[in-house]
Design a protein around this motif. Sequence first.
Motif, PDB file in Angstrom:
ATOM      1  N   ASP A   1       0.852  -1.187   0.000  1.00  0.00           N
ATOM      2  CA  ASP A   1       0.000   0.000   0.000  1.00  0.00           C
ATOM      3  C   ASP A   1       0.886   1.234   0.000  1.00  0.00           C
ATOM      4  N   GLY A   2       0.539   2.229  -0.805  1.00  0.00           N
ATOM      5  CA  GLY A   2       1.333   3.447  -0.881  1.00  0.00           C
ATOM      6  C   GLY A   2       1.433   4.186   0.426  1.00  0.00           C
ATOM      7  N   ASP A   3       0.386   4.143   1.242  1.00  0.00           N
ATOM      8  CA  ASP A   3       0.433   4.842   2.528  1.00  0.00           C
ATOM      9  C   ASP A   3       1.499   4.248   3.441  1.00  0.00           C
ATOM     10  N   VAL A   4       1.678   2.928   3.390  1.00  0.00           N
ATOM     11  CA  VAL A   4       2.732   2.295   4.191  1.00  0.00           C
ATOM     12  C   VAL A   4       4.100   2.832   3.764  1.00  0.00           C
ATOM     13  N   ILE A   5       4.332   2.954   2.460  1.00  0.00           N
ATOM     14  CA  ILE A   5       5.621   3.430   1.960  1.00  0.00           C
ATOM     15  C   ILE A   5       5.837   4.893   2.332  1.00  0.00           C
ATOM     16  N   ARG A   6       4.779   5.700   2.253  1.00  0.00           N
ATOM     17  CA  ARG A   6       4.920   7.108   2.615  1.00  0.00           C
ATOM     18  C   ARG A   6       5.210   7.262   4.115  1.00  0.00           C
ATOM     19  N   ARG A   7       4.608   6.436   4.942  1.00  0.00           N
ATOM     20  CA  ARG A   7       4.937   6.491   6.381  1.00  0.00           C
ATOM     21  C   ARG A   7       6.361   6.009   6.619  1.00  0.00           C
ATOM     22  N   TYR A   8       6.795   5.042   5.833  1.00  0.00           N
ATOM     23  CA  TYR A   8       8.165   4.545   5.950  1.00  0.00           C
ATOM     24  C   TYR A   8       9.165   5.664   5.661  1.00  0.00           C
ATOM     25  N   ARG A   9       8.952   6.433   4.596  1.00  0.00           N
ATOM     26  CA  ARG A   9       9.910   7.487   4.271  1.00  0.00           C
ATOM     27  C   ARG A   9       9.930   8.557   5.371  1.00  0.00           C
ATOM     28  N   GLU A  10       8.802   8.797   6.023  1.00  0.00           N
ATOM     29  CA  GLU A  10       8.787   9.721   7.165  1.00  0.00           C
ATOM     30  C   GLU A  10       9.568   9.147   8.338  1.00  0.00           C
ATOM     31  N   LEU A  11       9.418   7.839   8.566  1.00  0.00           N
ATOM     32  CA  LEU A  11      10.160   7.187   9.640  1.00  0.00           C
ATOM     33  C   LEU A  11      11.658   7.334   9.425  1.00  0.00           C
ATOM     34  N   VAL A  12      12.139   7.050   8.216  1.00  0.00           N
ATOM     35  CA  VAL A  12      13.566   7.130   7.943  1.00  0.00           C
ATOM     36  C   VAL A  12      14.063   8.565   8.070  1.00  0.00           C
ATOM     37  N   ALA A  13      13.294   9.519   7.566  1.00  0.00           N
ATOM     38  CA  ALA A  13      13.716  10.920   7.617  1.00  0.00           C
ATOM     39  C   ALA A  13      13.894  11.414   9.047  1.00  0.00           C
ATOM     40  N   GLU A  14      13.117  10.846   9.972  1.00  0.00           N
ATOM     41  CA  GLU A  14      13.162  11.306  11.364  1.00  0.00           C
ATOM     42  C   GLU A  14      14.022  10.422  12.257  1.00  0.00           C
ATOM     43  N   ALA A  15      14.399   9.241  11.795  1.00  0.00           N
ATOM     44  CA  ALA A  15      14.978   8.225  12.677  1.00  0.00           C
ATOM     45  C   ALA A  15      16.436   8.502  13.015  1.00  0.00           C
ATOM     46  N   ASP A  16      16.808   8.078  14.196  1.00  0.00           N
ATOM     47  CA  ASP A  16      18.194   8.015  14.630  1.00  0.00           C
ATOM     48  C   ASP A  16      18.996   7.181  13.631  1.00  0.00           C
ATOM     49  N   ASP A  17      20.257   7.579  13.368  1.00  0.00           N
ATOM     50  CA  ASP A  17      21.087   6.856  12.398  1.00  0.00           C
ATOM     51  C   ASP A  17      21.329   5.407  12.797  1.00  0.00           C
ATOM     52  N   ARG A  18      21.107   5.067  14.053  1.00  0.00           N
ATOM     53  CA  ARG A  18      21.329   3.692  14.495  1.00  0.00           C
ATOM     54  C   ARG A  18      20.214   2.750  14.034  1.00  0.00           C
ATOM     55  N   LEU A  19      19.168   3.302  13.430  1.00  0.00           N
ATOM     56  CA  LEU A  19      18.097   2.462  12.895  1.00  0.00           C
ATOM     57  C   LEU A  19      18.349   2.168  11.421  1.00  0.00           C
ATOM     58  N   GLY A  20      18.682   0.921  11.119  1.00  0.00           N
ATOM     59  CA  GLY A  20      18.684   0.459   9.748  1.00  0.00           C
ATOM     60  C   GLY A  20      17.290  -0.047   9.417  1.00  0.00           C
ATOM     61  N   ALA A  21      16.769   0.327   8.260  1.00  0.00           N
ATOM     62  CA  ALA A  21      15.389  -0.026   7.917  1.00  0.00           C
ATOM     63  C   ALA A  21      15.294  -0.247   6.411  1.00  0.00           C
ATOM     64  N   VAL A  22      15.758  -1.394   5.958  1.00  0.00           N
ATOM     65  CA  VAL A  22      15.678  -1.745   4.534  1.00  0.00           C
ATOM     66  C   VAL A  22      14.235  -2.103   4.209  1.00  0.00           C
ATOM     67  N   PHE A  23      13.720  -1.512   3.134  1.00  0.00           N
ATOM     68  CA  PHE A  23      12.332  -1.738   2.732  1.00  0.00           C
ATOM     69  C   PHE A  23      12.301  -2.751   1.600  1.00  0.00           C
TER      70      PHE A  23
END
Length: 457
Positions: free
Chosen positions: A222-244
């Motif tokens: 779902d596109g909304d999941v991907i858009r929330r993901y990009r917000e998560l990465v933009a705000e996240a601490d660098d210690r969070l790896g989050a491969v989509f």
Amino acid sequence: MTTSTPTLDQGLTDRLHGDIVEPGDPDYDEARKVFNAMHDRRPAIIVRPADAGDVIATVDLARDRGLPLAVRGGSHSVPGHGTCDDGVVLDLGRMRGIRVDPEKRTAWVEGGCTWADVDHATHAFGLATTGGVVSTTGVGGLTTGGGMGHLARRCGLACDNLVSVDLVTADGSFVTCTDEQNSDLMWAVRGGGGNFGVVTSFAFRLHPIADILGGPTFFPLDGDVIRRYRELVAEADDRLGAVFVVGLGPPVPFLPERWHGRPMCGVVTCWSGPQDEDDEIRDRVAALGPVLGRHVERMPYPVINTLFDELVPAGLYHYWKGAFTQGLPNGAVDALVEYGADTPSIQSVTVVFPIDGACHRVGPEETAFSYRDADYSIALSPTLTTREDCEAQKDWVRAFDRALAPHSMGGGYVNFMDSDDRDRVQANYRTNYGRLRELKRRHDPGNLFRLNHNIAP
């Protein structure tokens, strides 16, 4: 009186500690295999060196005889650059020694190592560095192309953690490269691929990372999941790896059976921060959408790099494309959803690597890898169990690539480029291409090292 025709290995055998495999030898067919079964080639000779001296002898042979030279590490090259017809294959697979200095936080790694080898050796000291997300990937190809992985946001690319390399150049010289010594070649191998020689040893900077919170969380596509993901990465601490990932639901026990083989997306978490924040990280990832299944637990760091291993064993048929994006524009999100819905097999996973954080703290001209303003690197790959099925899906991935093009940055990551992407080499290196070409002219004017994404001299 008759004279016998000299064989390729005449004179070479006496110079080697390693061994030679030729057509007709019992293990020839096994020795010539590479990871991507699309490439069924028949080299004239396969050399399996034991040390740098053997590498020098093999480079001399190929150069002096005017033969194609394919350099093989983990053999994962999708375009099949680790093999050739009627030439020399230099298979580094026997050179897998590693030495770790825990006080200096440095690992010296021979050129035939895989990332499983590195992870195993460094984890014993509670240390790690950015490596491949498939443990059987070779250290050499991944690192010299740039090197993306779960720790990239925190630690930078694999090439950013290089402190030195030992390199055999086209004239057979053995040189050590650092930022102070042979610095031009050191710059070039940090992203310039195999264009400049054979790396017989790498020295990597290590980081105090032992256990991480890791594993996949799956959602409906779902596109909304991907858009929330990009917000998560933009705000996240660098210690969070989050491969989509985008693909078909794998047959794993924590995913309901009704979702097996159906289009979905997911996040592979790699949190290298404190354990007391694990629950918060799980909740933040779960908030991206309706959770279909997840397995996110504390694990030794090496384990996170094995999660894709069973999905992509050696011997499958692959064809790849790649793109860089700034952010994830809505048009790119739409393409991920549209083409992800037609993913042709469970093995055909579209992977979105975040490359912000520490990757952005290196300038575009500090290494040959120039896309320091990209936030994501996207890998597109139909991976099938037969050649015919893979050929049939090339149109799908090409259309997918065209749909991403208006929303991407022109070039792509060289390790995601296939053999029909030769016209993109200059775009892949952007403003660094001119300097790379001049270095190629200087160090390999005859283009001995051409079986790669080639920078022609």
